[in-house]
Write a protein that holds these residues in place. Structure first.
Motif, PDB file in Angstrom:
ATOM      1  N   TYR A 264       0.762  -1.052  -0.004  1.00  0.00           N
ATOM      2  CA  TYR A 264      -0.168   0.069   0.082  1.00  0.00           C
ATOM      3  C   TYR A 264       0.894   1.349  -0.079  1.00  0.00           C
ATOM      4  O   TYR A 264       0.525   2.211  -0.909  1.00  0.00           O
ATOM      5  CB  TYR A 264      -0.794   0.119   1.202  1.00  0.00           C
ATOM      6  N   ILE A 265       1.796   1.241   0.807  1.00  0.00           N
ATOM      7  CA  ILE A 265       3.076   2.291   0.992  1.00  0.00           C
ATOM      8  C   ILE A 265       3.589   2.604  -0.445  1.00  0.00           C
ATOM      9  O   ILE A 265       3.619   3.649  -0.901  1.00  0.00           O
ATOM     10  CB  ILE A 265       3.853   2.131   1.950  1.00  0.00           C
ATOM     11  N   ARG A 266       3.859   1.505  -1.259  1.00  0.00           N
ATOM     12  CA  ARG A 266       4.431   1.617  -2.490  1.00  0.00           C
ATOM     13  C   ARG A 266       3.384   2.005  -3.377  1.00  0.00           C
ATOM     14  O   ARG A 266       4.029   3.079  -4.278  1.00  0.00           O
ATOM     15  CB  ARG A 266       4.809   0.253  -2.971  1.00  0.00           C
ATOM     16  N   LYS A 267       2.348   1.832  -3.187  1.00  0.00           N
ATOM     17  CA  LYS A 267       1.376   2.487  -4.228  1.00  0.00           C
ATOM     18  C   LYS A 267       1.298   3.888  -4.153  1.00  0.00           C
ATOM     19  O   LYS A 267       1.068   4.766  -5.059  1.00  0.00           O
ATOM     20  CB  LYS A 267       0.000   1.961  -4.310  1.00  0.00           C
ATOM     21  N   GLU A 268       0.879   4.203  -2.847  1.00  0.00           N
ATOM     22  CA  GLU A 268       0.892   5.666  -2.415  1.00  0.00           C
ATOM     23  C   GLU A 268       2.020   6.489  -2.741  1.00  0.00           C
ATOM     24  O   GLU A 268       1.969   7.538  -2.804  1.00  0.00           O
ATOM     25  CB  GLU A 268       0.364   5.882  -1.266  1.00  0.00           C
ATOM     26  N   SER A 269       3.355   6.026  -2.648  1.00  0.00           N
ATOM     27  CA  SER A 269       4.462   6.590  -2.901  1.00  0.00           C
ATOM     28  C   SER A 269       4.386   6.933  -4.499  1.00  0.00           C
ATOM     29  O   SER A 269       5.131   7.928  -4.900  1.00  0.00           O
ATOM     30  CB  SER A 269       5.597   6.013  -2.727  1.00  0.00           C
ATOM     31  N   LEU A 270       4.172   6.038  -5.281  1.00  0.00           N
ATOM     32  CA  LEU A 270       4.053   6.234  -6.830  1.00  0.00           C
ATOM     33  C   LEU A 270       3.150   7.440  -7.027  1.00  0.00           C
ATOM     34  O   LEU A 270       3.400   8.273  -7.768  1.00  0.00           O
ATOM     35  CB  LEU A 270       3.476   5.037  -7.497  1.00  0.00           C
ATOM     36  N   ALA A 271       1.810   7.204  -6.353  1.00  0.00           N
ATOM     37  CA  ALA A 271       1.096   8.379  -6.599  1.00  0.00           C
ATOM     38  C   ALA A 271       1.458   9.766  -6.037  1.00  0.00           C
ATOM     39  O   ALA A 271       1.160  10.698  -6.771  1.00  0.00           O
ATOM     40  CB  ALA A 271      -0.220   8.126  -5.660  1.00  0.00           C
ATOM     41  N   GLN A 272       2.289   9.719  -5.138  1.00  0.00           N
ATOM     42  CA  GLN A 272       2.591  11.107  -4.448  1.00  0.00           C
ATOM     43  C   GLN A 272       3.995  11.552  -5.306  1.00  0.00           C
ATOM     44  O   GLN A 272       4.086  12.709  -5.578  1.00  0.00           O
ATOM     45  CB  GLN A 272       3.199  10.870  -3.275  1.00  0.00           C
TER      46      GLN A 272
END
Lengths: 478, 197
Positions: A264-272
């Motif tokens: 989940y953190i990886r996905k949000e890091s990509l989005a950010q």
């Protein structure tokens, strides 16, 4: 694959989770009675209805700051005698010398600045910038006699780079290991303010173009480290196979809670990253910034501030009302190289700060952004063979429309040896603590003089009473 | 006559204006580079640094003879291997720096919560002499490696330079034969090729 009916975890939740992930090691300390009591005694939630930003410019290595802010005419001969080969000679004539003279009219006292920082001088004259003299880490107010006889608690790791950097960033000098370890003072500010100030944040309110630092790390807020620019994700975007592979791992459902959260953190890091990259690419700042590393970092910060200011609520106030930033410039550990090394570094800093100040005026954020400089420690007044060595107190700068400009706060020491603040070779015993500086900035930023302040600056009561209504550095803000 | 006066007046105004412009153009431009550094000979530098170190050491030195320590650092029968190296005038420079490093490591774990001592040479020497939280003297005040000002010195009589990046990091540097730090003949412990890896 994740079912669309599953509860969606917002980015805001992600930001908090990031902080929790980094703070797991310290969670056990929450069980300590002292901290529990502090939490119970927490003040009411601060009201945040305006926009403010705080920018730290960390000068790594230990700035020789008595060659940034020099004595006035009366003390210049002593300065030259004490500093020897590191003394900046008098200029050839009075007119030229006056070009780098500044006057704190409230003290009726003059000073000089380094000849490579005439932009800083101009900002001082314009009321955009002030100095704070002889600042350093302290556990409590300390005299030379107490230092010599060991009758006072001293900051751990005096004169060592990493320990002093840590204390400037954590704002706790009592011991290396504590419940504050792993968090920075500005991070703890956002821990307190974030819920009310940035409830709809889609990217971290703490942005660090320099990269890793402790200053911005909180327990619930993690800084976004851009390291000179958001990751472009070029390979992800341009290579279909890589994109498919990556997407597959991102969309997979994991049985392990830890794996699922990591994903989940990886996905949000990509989005950010995509959002930050878009800000960097699409935000235009007309002010010309220097191409030095510190110039590029401050340009990035100016863009983040502008983009945030354009994202307003119904009252015309930015949706994210509190932001913190961290920039850095290396190269100040000047044991050798004489005057030239410090001069070159200060020239770069001067250009970058001047541009940043102009950019803040350009985007209408000058009254909302405060920038301050920090550094490992001051340096010895007396030279070694070709440079200066590690010392303690030094001069720092605060800049911005909210700052009372044109002042030299604190006590500027006499630049001679064997004074009440000389600890040998001109190492200055600080007369203003880092904690006083941080508490002043935190108070301006919205932290009340209550238990919140004791969370942000744990030793503040050694310097500032809970009943005091003036700033810990009196007069620093109007 | 009136015409002449008018022409002279106009000329005066023009010349005056021109003078103002020229004076403005000739105003000194701000300097953007550091002024010339004072020039010193190597002998000057040595004399100056010796004097600075001497003054600082005299103000800060620790008197082991009046301190109430838990051990007797002058009792050579209790010496560790590292102390014997320091006590032996025949020990090589590298051996001495290694021994100081080892003693500082012992001190670090015994009394400083894992942090190396830092500061001026005299302060680091003070810590080894017994000005430390555990009140243990690691070296005797009469060590052949301690000069009259209470500083640990190298083979050439120059105080060692102790540089701390952090609590876990320490480099001991000797100035070498030229007795000037930050020159090519400086010797470091641990060697730079080790610390830079």
């Amino acid at each position: 694959m994740r079912n669309s009916n599953q509860s969606h975890v917002s980015r805001r939740r992600f930001l908090a989770d990031c902080g929790k992930m980094t703070g797991i090691g310290a969670m056990s300390s929450l069980l300590s009675l002292k901290l529990t009591n502090q939490l119970l005694a927490q003040s009411s939630t601060p009201v945040v209805d305006d926009y403010k930003g705080l920018v730290c410019v960390f000068l790594l290595g230990g700035l020789d700051s008595y060659n940034l802010l020099l004595p006035g005419d009366a003390g210049y001969d002593n300065y030259l005698d004490t500093r020897g080969i590191l003394g900046i000679p008098r200029d050839v004539d009075t007119d030229t010398m006056n070009l780098r003279k500044i006057v704190d009219t409230s003290l009726s006292q003059d000073f000089h600045v380094n000849p490579n920082t005439l932009g800083i001088k101009q900002m001082f004259d314009d009321g955009d910038l002030s100095f704070i003299a002889n600042v350093g880490s302290l556990v409590e107010p300390t005299t030379r006699e107490q230092y010599l006889d060991g009758s006072v608690a001293l900051p751990y790791g005096l004169f060592s780079h990493n320990d002093q950097i840590e204390q400037w960033q954590v704002s706790y000098s009592t011991s290396k290991v504590s419940s504050y370890s792993g968090t920075g003072w500005a991070g703890r500010i956002l821990d307190i303010l974030n819920d009310t100030a940035n409830p709809n944040a889609t990217i971290s309110p703490a942005m660090a173009p320099y990269g890793a630092n402790l200053t911005l790390v909180g327990r619930t807020v993690a800084p976004f480290l851009t390291n000179g620019g958001a990751d472009a994700l070029d390979m992800y975007k341009s290579d279909t196979l890589i994109q498919m592979g990556m997407d597959a791992t991102l969309e997979a459902e994991y049985a392990s809670v830890l794996q699922a959260h990591h994903n989940y953190i990886r996905k949000e890091s990509l989005a950010q990253s995509e959002e930050v990259e878009a800000i960097e690419q699409n935000t235009v700042i007309s002010t010309v910034f220097p191409t030095s590393s510190i110039g590029k970092q401050l340009l990035q910060i100016a863009k983040y501030i502008k983009a945030n200011k354009e994202n307003v609520d119904g009252n015309g106030v930015p949706i994210n009302k509190r932001q913190t930033f961290f920039a850095g410039q290396t190269g100040y550990d000047t044991h050798g190289g004489g005057l030239d090394v410090v001069g070159t570094q200060l020239l770069e800093l001067n250009e970058a700060l001047t541009a940043f100040n102009a950019a803040m005026k350009e985007i209408g954020a000058h009254d909302e952004i405060v920038t301050y400089t920090a550094t490992d420690f001051g340096r010895t007044l007396t030279p070694n063979s070709a440079g200066s060595d590690h010392a303690w107190g030094g001069n720092t700068m605060v800049m911005g429309g909210a700052v009372t400009g044109g002042r030299v706060f604190g006590e500027y020491p006499e630049i001679v040896l064997d004074t009440s603040t000389d600890l040998g070779r001109g190492r200055q015993l600080p007369t203003t603590s880092v904690d006083q500086l941080h508490a002043s900035l935190a108070h301006w930023f919205g932290i009340g003089n209550n238990s919140d302040m004791e969370t942000v600056v744990p030793n503040i009561r050694n310097f500032w009473s809970a009943t005091d209504t003036e700033y810990p550095i009196p007069g620093i803000f109007g | 006559m009136r015409k002449v006066l008018v022409i002279v007046s106009v000329l005066c105004v023009l010349v005056g204006g021109l003078c103002v412009i020229v004076m403005k153009l000739e105003r000194p431009t701000p300097p953007v580079v550091a002024p010339t550094v004072r020039v010193e000979t190597d002998e000057d530098k040595r004399a100056r640094t010796d004097e600075y170190n001497r003054r600082a050491a005299l103000a800060l030195r620790f008197d082991q003879s009046t301190a109430r320590l838990l051990n007797d650092p002058l009792d050579r029968s209790q010496y560790s291997e590292e102390m014997l190296i320091l006590d032996n005038p025949a020990s090589s420079e590298a051996e001495v720096k290694g021994a100081i490093f080892a003693l500082m490591s012992s001190l670090r774990y015994l009394s400083r919560g894992g942090s190396f001592s830092a500061g001026l040479n005299v302060e680091v020497t003070n810590a080894l002499l017994g000005k430390n939280a555990c009140k243990v003297g690691f070296i005797p005040a009469d060590s052949p490696r301690i000069n009259e000002y209470g500083q640990l010195v190298d083979d050439y009589g120059s105080p060692y330079w102790f540089h701390s990046e952090g609590a876990n990091d320490l480099t001991i540097t000797s100035a070498g034969a030229d007795r000037l730090l930050h020159t090519d003949d400086d010797e470091h412990y641990p060697p730079l090729e080790v610390t830079q890896q």
